[in-house]
Write an enzyme that holds these catalytic residues in place. Structure first.
Site, short mmCIF file in Angstrom:
data_model
loop_
_atom_site.label_atom_id
_atom_site.label_comp_id
_atom_site.label_asym_id
_atom_site.label_seq_id
_atom_site.Cartn_x
_atom_site.Cartn_y
_atom_site.Cartn_z
N ASN A 222 14.59 -5.86 3.53
CA ASN A 222 14.09 -4.74 3.29
C ASN A 222 14.72 -3.68 4.48
O ASN A 222 14.30 -3.98 5.69
CB ASN A 222 12.27 -4.55 3.51
CG ASN A 222 11.59 -3.41 3.95
OD1 ASN A 222 12.30 -2.24 3.25
ND2 ASN A 222 10.29 -3.40 4.18
N LYS B 291 13.93 -0.69 5.00
CA LYS B 291 13.10 0.47 5.27
C LYS B 291 13.85 1.89 5.40
O LYS B 291 14.81 2.24 5.01
CB LYS B 291 12.38 0.07 6.89
CG LYS B 291 11.84 -1.10 6.73
CD LYS B 291 10.79 -1.57 7.96
CE LYS B 291 10.28 -2.92 7.67
NZ LYS B 291 9.46 -3.29 8.57
N HIS C 25 3.46 -2.48 0.74
CA HIS C 25 4.12 -3.01 2.17
C HIS C 25 2.99 -2.55 3.38
O HIS C 25 2.52 -1.41 3.01
CB HIS C 25 5.45 -2.34 2.52
CG HIS C 25 6.10 -2.98 3.73
ND1 HIS C 25 5.65 -2.42 5.00
CD2 HIS C 25 6.83 -3.89 3.98
CE1 HIS C 25 6.21 -3.10 5.80
NE2 HIS C 25 7.07 -4.08 5.11
N GLU D 119 3.34 -1.02 5.82
CA GLU D 119 3.74 0.21 6.46
C GLU D 119 2.94 1.30 5.44
O GLU D 119 2.55 2.61 5.86
CB GLU D 119 5.00 0.54 6.62
CG GLU D 119 5.49 -0.29 8.08
CD GLU D 119 6.92 -0.92 7.97
OE1 GLU D 119 7.76 -0.43 7.21
OE2 GLU D 119 7.02 -1.74 8.79
N GLU E 87 2.85 -10.99 4.65
CA GLU E 87 3.35 -10.46 5.96
C GLU E 87 2.31 -9.89 7.13
O GLU E 87 1.74 -9.06 6.86
CB GLU E 87 4.16 -9.13 5.63
CG GLU E 87 5.42 -9.38 4.59
CD GLU E 87 6.39 -8.39 4.79
OE1 GLU E 87 7.60 -8.60 5.23
OE2 GLU E 87 6.23 -7.10 4.82
N GLY F 135 8.18 -6.39 12.95
CA GLY F 135 8.98 -5.51 13.83
C GLY F 135 8.54 -5.41 15.45
O GLY F 135 8.86 -5.03 16.03
N SER G 2 9.36 -10.51 11.61
CA SER G 2 10.19 -11.02 12.66
C SER G 2 10.93 -12.45 12.09
O SER G 2 11.09 -13.23 12.81
CB SER G 2 9.34 -11.27 13.84
OG SER G 2 8.91 -9.72 14.28
P1 PGA Z 1 10.57 -7.28 10.41
O1 PGA Z 1 10.02 -6.58 9.11
O2 PGA Z 1 11.50 -8.31 9.63
O3 PGA Z 1 11.28 -6.32 11.12
O4 PGA Z 1 9.48 -7.79 11.10
C1 PGA Z 1 9.47 -7.23 7.98
C2 PGA Z 1 8.98 -6.39 6.68
O5 PGA Z 1 8.49 -5.40 7.21
O6 PGA Z 1 9.15 -6.63 5.56
#
Ligand code: PGA
Length: 272
Positions: free
Chosen positions: A9, A11, A96, A98, A178, A184, A224
């Site tokens: 992803n 983003k 997601h 976010e 997640e 992140g 992560s």
């Molecule tokens: P990250 O994000 O690997 O940077 O923690 C994962 C995601 O949001 O899909």
């Protein structure tokens, strides 16, 4: 047996040149492609068509990060399933965290009102209607985990996301667990925490559908994931791959996660 799946992803990152470079770098890092592992990249909307060209003829598939449930019409700023198919997408990330918690209107007290389960459910049905495989994201916030609400939140998000979805589509859906506190932050769930949540989701799918649907459904862990923790996470019995954010922006790091999934798969296959 479930085929492992690793999706990147991106983003709201890269520009056109950097996106192309990343895709081409990944393509060569994954040549030869680790057998038995599905791989997808999910670039920002404006770059989908260009990245589709960069990965053409490879085993890397294309996904989008979101879509709207309507097919076309007066929906300024939205992108539909047929548009995503048109530019070569096979997958679409939906719900997601976010989009649920970071992007939206800000209410009293600063709470962000993002996407809810009902909207995500309409998107999921539309994804299937247009030949896309949804990657449905679920996961609890830190406050919810600390107040022992994890299973309640997962229950609500899974039931809401799958409402009215027939078993044949449910089995083909990819669910990404997640935990919001792990996205992140550099702080991943422990393999035991991931396994516990995944086993809970699979049992819930069995309750909502049946044992066959639950056994077929692919469950990715996200939050992560990096080359150094991928094998242990993906090695858990109910973890079928990873949804990778930050580490998917580096071709070598992302390829190392895919290779780790390939090794886990090879070991599992050999021990059967
Ligand atoms: P990250 O994000 O690997 O940077 O923690 C994962 C995601 O949001 O899909």
């Amino acid at each position: 047996m479930r085929r492992p799946f690793v999706a990147g992803n991106w983003k709201m990152n890269t520009d056109l040149a950097a996106g192309r470079e990343l895709a081409i770098g990944l393509r060569s890092a994954l040549n030869p492609h680790p057998p038995g592992v599905d791989v997808a990249v999910c670039p920002p909307f404006p770059y989908l068509a260009a990245i589709a060209e960069s990965i053409r003829g490879s085993s890397i598939q294309l996904g989008a990060q979101n879509m709207y449930f309507e097919t076309n019409g007066a929906f300024t700023g939205e992108v539909s399933g047929p548009m995503l198919r048109d530019v070569g997408c096979a997958f679409c990330i939906l719900g997601h965290s976010e989009r649920r918690h970071t992007i939206g209107s800000v209410g009293p007290g600063g709470a962000v009102h993002g996407e809810d389960d009902a909207l995500i459910n309409r998107k999921l049905k539309a994804a299937f209607a247009h030949g896309l495989t949804p990657i449905l994201c679920v996961g609890e916030t830190l406050a919810e985990r600390e107040s022992n609400q994890t299973e309640r939140v997962l229950d609500r998000q899974v039931r809401g996301g799958f409402a009215g979805v027939p078993a044949i589509q449910a089995a083909r859906t990819v669910v990404a667990y997640e935990p919001v506190w792990a996205i992140g932050t550099g702080r991943n769930a422990t393999p035991a925490q991931a396994q516990e949540a995944h086993a809970f989701i699979r049992r819930l799918i069995e309750t909502l559908y049946d044992a066959y649907t639950a056994a077929d459904l692919r469950l990715l862990y996200g939050g992560s994931v990096k080359a150094s923790n991928a094998a242990e996470l993906i090695g858990q019995p109910d973890v079928d791959g990873a949804l990778v954010g930050g580490a998917s922006l580096n071709a070598g790091d992302f390829a190392a996660i895919v290779q780790a999934a390939g090794r886990v798969n090879a070991t599992a296959t050999a021990s059967r």
